[in-house]
Design a protein around this motif. Structure first.
Motif, short mmCIF file in Angstrom:
data_model
loop_
_atom_site.label_atom_id
_atom_site.label_comp_id
_atom_site.label_asym_id
_atom_site.label_seq_id
_atom_site.Cartn_x
_atom_site.Cartn_y
_atom_site.Cartn_z
N ARG B 31 0.87 -1.18 0.00
CA ARG B 31 0.00 0.00 0.00
C ARG B 31 0.90 1.23 0.00
N ALA B 32 0.42 2.31 -0.59
CA ALA B 32 1.18 3.57 -0.54
C ALA B 32 0.21 4.74 -0.39
N TRP B 33 0.73 5.79 0.25
CA TRP B 33 -0.06 7.00 0.48
C TRP B 33 0.77 8.22 0.11
N GLY B 34 0.21 9.17 -0.61
CA GLY B 34 0.93 10.42 -0.94
C GLY B 34 1.53 10.33 -2.33
N ASP B 35 1.43 11.40 -3.10
CA ASP B 35 1.94 11.40 -4.48
C ASP B 35 3.43 11.08 -4.52
N PHE B 36 3.80 10.26 -5.49
CA PHE B 36 5.21 9.90 -5.68
C PHE B 36 5.75 10.67 -6.87
N HIS B 37 6.88 11.39 -6.65
CA HIS B 37 7.46 12.11 -7.78
C HIS B 37 8.96 11.83 -7.91
N GLY B 38 9.35 10.58 -7.59
CA GLY B 38 10.71 10.17 -7.90
C GLY B 38 11.71 10.29 -6.78
N LYS B 39 11.60 11.39 -5.97
CA LYS B 39 12.62 11.65 -4.95
C LYS B 39 12.04 11.61 -3.53
N ASN B 40 10.77 11.34 -3.40
CA ASN B 40 10.15 11.55 -2.08
C ASN B 40 9.58 10.26 -1.49
N LEU B 41 10.26 9.15 -1.71
CA LEU B 41 9.70 7.88 -1.21
C LEU B 41 10.26 7.52 0.16
N LEU B 42 9.34 7.19 1.06
CA LEU B 42 9.70 6.61 2.36
C LEU B 42 9.18 5.17 2.39
N ILE B 43 10.04 4.24 2.75
CA ILE B 43 9.61 2.84 2.89
C ILE B 43 9.46 2.53 4.37
N VAL B 44 8.27 2.09 4.75
CA VAL B 44 8.04 1.68 6.13
C VAL B 44 7.98 0.16 6.16
N GLU B 45 8.76 -0.43 7.07
CA GLU B 45 8.89 -1.89 7.14
C GLU B 45 8.10 -2.42 8.33
N HIS B 46 7.19 -3.37 8.09
CA HIS B 46 6.37 -3.87 9.21
C HIS B 46 7.09 -4.97 9.99
N ASP B 69 4.74 12.80 6.73
CA ASP B 69 3.71 13.68 6.17
C ASP B 69 3.45 13.31 4.71
N THR B 70 2.26 12.79 4.45
CA THR B 70 1.95 12.34 3.09
C THR B 70 1.61 13.50 2.15
N ASP B 71 1.63 14.75 2.67
CA ASP B 71 1.57 15.91 1.77
C ASP B 71 2.94 16.15 1.13
N THR B 72 3.99 15.68 1.79
CA THR B 72 5.36 15.85 1.29
C THR B 72 5.91 14.55 0.73
N TRP B 73 5.64 13.48 1.48
CA TRP B 73 6.27 12.19 1.19
C TRP B 73 5.26 11.20 0.62
N CYS B 74 5.78 10.27 -0.17
CA CYS B 74 5.01 9.09 -0.53
C CYS B 74 5.49 7.96 0.39
N VAL B 75 4.58 7.42 1.20
CA VAL B 75 4.93 6.38 2.17
C VAL B 75 4.45 5.04 1.64
N LEU B 76 5.37 4.10 1.49
CA LEU B 76 5.03 2.78 0.95
C LEU B 76 5.34 1.69 1.98
N CYS B 77 4.42 0.75 2.14
CA CYS B 77 4.63 -0.38 3.04
C CYS B 77 4.23 -1.66 2.32
N SER B 78 5.17 -2.60 2.20
CA SER B 78 4.87 -3.85 1.51
C SER B 78 4.84 -5.01 2.50
N ASN B 79 4.06 -6.02 2.17
CA ASN B 79 4.00 -7.23 2.99
C ASN B 79 5.20 -8.12 2.66
N VAL B 80 5.76 -8.66 3.70
CA VAL B 80 6.99 -9.44 3.58
C VAL B 80 6.73 -10.76 2.84
N ILE B 81 7.74 -11.21 2.08
CA ILE B 81 7.62 -12.54 1.47
C ILE B 81 7.56 -13.58 2.60
N GLY B 82 6.67 -14.56 2.47
CA GLY B 82 6.46 -15.53 3.55
C GLY B 82 5.30 -15.15 4.45
#
Lengths: 367, 367
Positions: B31-46, B69-82
């Motif tokens: 899942r991701a929240w906030g517009d992505f424009h190439g330089k503003n990605l934050l990866i959150v690890e569960h 802040d999803t007005d500035t950053w695009c925050v992405l969190c993926s489910n782990v393999i397994g």
């Protein structure tokens, strides 16, 4: 009193428990070392899976010239009611039918354990105890002694325990009980008449318990992420037979306990630890603590996660008659009171000096 | 990239694991929240039993105006393999026969999890990540990211984790795996095609795990020795149905997990935590740590017994590029990074200021 270190069984009659059940024809087993002359008795209280052989499990601390010097003192250690090392417990024959008590054995509290010990001392004609000392469940009994029979006890050393079970302890201890009770070989506590033993459940309980007895730094220094020699826990598929060294170590601890300890006793004594609460029916924890009149030394271990040091600080701040406080510094965790012999030697010698103001009782003149 | 917070499944092809097995036709969900424009990605690890819905489990920390802040950053969190929240795991259909992978699913390491995430980012066309951050198993992945793909990552926040599993962790985690594998409903990992679920084993695992996630002071303040209302754990005979309040609380945690989590994933991910060791095949722990070039913030919890604070001190002292260190002060223990929102808010804001020297990337001008 027999003081040659042999295992002695003493009938103490019917024991009525705090919760209102009865154990008829109860027996308490003990060992003692050093001549007894009325004023020189030290009672050593064993922990959950301990036994009467205190000279073994408190290696180097009891004997001639040792901290608990059997040239001066008579040291007595009795097996707890509910145990499996000589005293009546779930694996003992029920007087009615000679079959094991099993699920008929009532729940016991720390206070019931102390009541049984008091009855043992009555049978032995003991009227005065210079000091009672013990760690972990033995510390819980020591603390209850100071509240239940203060007139009999001159001093106490309460080691690595708290004024009551904490919720965390109840949680982790109940997980151990569950592991045993969920083992199909448990048979509701009546496995004795089957040819099955809840070894898997007791083993699981011990693995968990051992991790609460040992500091993580000590275990990590010994095992780290080493594989067990000849096994590969990093293979392409999970395989329970491929273990890290620490898993093998815990398996070994589990096997050793299964060989020497009864699962029924483990459940009853763990349940007794869950029930440990000196505040019960005494107006609460701190009122009970404040009412203690026996001079008491409190000892804790800095790395104990089962009975964290702040619990001993709580005891020392609130106890009515604090004699002294001592901290064992060790990576070992809870078990440090059993393994840090040098520090325990120092602590116990200081305790006994304070206990009798440097004047140990002398035996009566021989005619 | 879809950034509306919906669950998106991305095929990443065949994943070859560190130990040499293969997972063909693997899928990673995110899942991701906030517009992505190439330089503003934050990866959150569960963490172990977390999922892609970071806005739920990191409540109050992700969104417009929040620390992440999803007005500035695009925050992405993926489910782990397994895992079992969208990505391929033991409960997923095997491409060969559409039946659940079950025991055919290979063992995975933290590095395999990161490999899968990297492949996801490749599929999404991501070339640069401003920051990766996560706690516990998410912290382990974050740390591996800094070693495996440093050219892609501008900064990292490693929270409540260590450079490798400790022997104590392996011990307590293996006890949890054992509880599941010994449940007769486990069927060697292939329970999916039966009508049974190893709920008892997974429940036991969770009870034990929860006691490592929570500080004993916090649990004790909440429950102490209170009985569960309507039950009497102090009765004359032991009865598993008569519980202390803390037992009921742990039963509730167990039931909740059984309802939402797959036992097969629990085993594979716990095994992955046992395998966590950034020193493996890199010349050892401190050499690996010293080689880290990504500016990294280390965060720990003062009362964490699962990943004690000295492990984060070890990380901070040996890491090649320490950005900052922060301590969460809390009675809660390990889980404090999820529950102490006010402190985490402060820590994450400071982290992002340091990460981009106070100049967050601005979106490209709209024509």
């Amino acid at each position: 009193m027999i003081t040659d270190g042999s295992l002695v069984h003493v009938p103490i009659g019917t024991l009525r428990t705090e919760a209102g059940a009865e154990i008829p024809e109860a027996t308490i087993a003990y060992r003692a070392w050093g001549d007894f002359h009325g004023k020189n008795l030290l009672i050593v209280e064993h922990a959950l899976t301990g036994d009467t052989d205190a000279r073994s499990w408190w290696d180097g601390l009891i004997g001639p010239g040792k901290a608990l010097d059997t040239d001066t003192w008579c040291v007595l250690c009795s097996n707890v009611i509910g145990g499996c090392a000589g005293s009546t417990g779930p694996s003992s024959p029920h007087p009615k039918d000679d079959k094991p008590w099993g699920s008929r054995f009532p729940a016991i509290s720390i206070r019931d354990q102390v009541t049984a010990e008091y009855r043992l001392l009555e049978e032995l004609g003991v009227r005065e105890v210079q000091a009672i000392l013990g760690g972990s469940m033995g510390g819980a009994r020591t603390l209850e002694w100071t509240l239940m029979y203060p007139e009999m006890v001159r001093s106490a050393a309460v080691i690595a325990v708290s004024a009551r079970a904490s919720a965390w302890q109840i949680g982790i201890q109940s997980a151990q009980i569950d592991a045993i009770e969920q083992d199909p070989h448990w048979h509701g506590g009546d496995y004795y008449q089957t040819d099955e033993v809840p070894a898997a459940g007791l083993g699981t309980a011990r693995r968990i318990a051992h991790l609460t007895y040992r500091g993580e730094q000590e275990i990590d220094e010994r095992f780290g992420v080493m594989p067990q020699p000849g096994e590969n826990p990093l293979g392409p598929y999970r395989d329970p037979a491929q273990r890290f060294a620490v898993e093998s170590y815990l398996d070994y601890q589990a096997t050793k306990l299964v060989e020497r300890f009864d699962a029924g006793s483990y459940v009853m004594l763990t349940d007794a630890l869950n029930r440990h609460d000196i505040g019960r029916d005494r107006g609460g924890l701190n009122k009970a603590l404040a009412s203690i009149t026996v001079p008491t030394m409190i000892v804790g271990v800095d790395t104990d996660i089962l009975y964290p040091y702040h619990q001993q600080e709580h005891l020392s701040r609130n106890i009515g008659k604090l004699m002294a406080m001592a901290k064992i510094v060790s990576p070992v965790g809870h078990d440090a009171f059993l393994t840090e012999t040098r520090q325990m030697d120092r602590i116990l010698r200081r305790f006994l000096v304070l206990s009798c103001q440097g004047n140990p009782p002398t035996p009566p003149e021989k005619p």
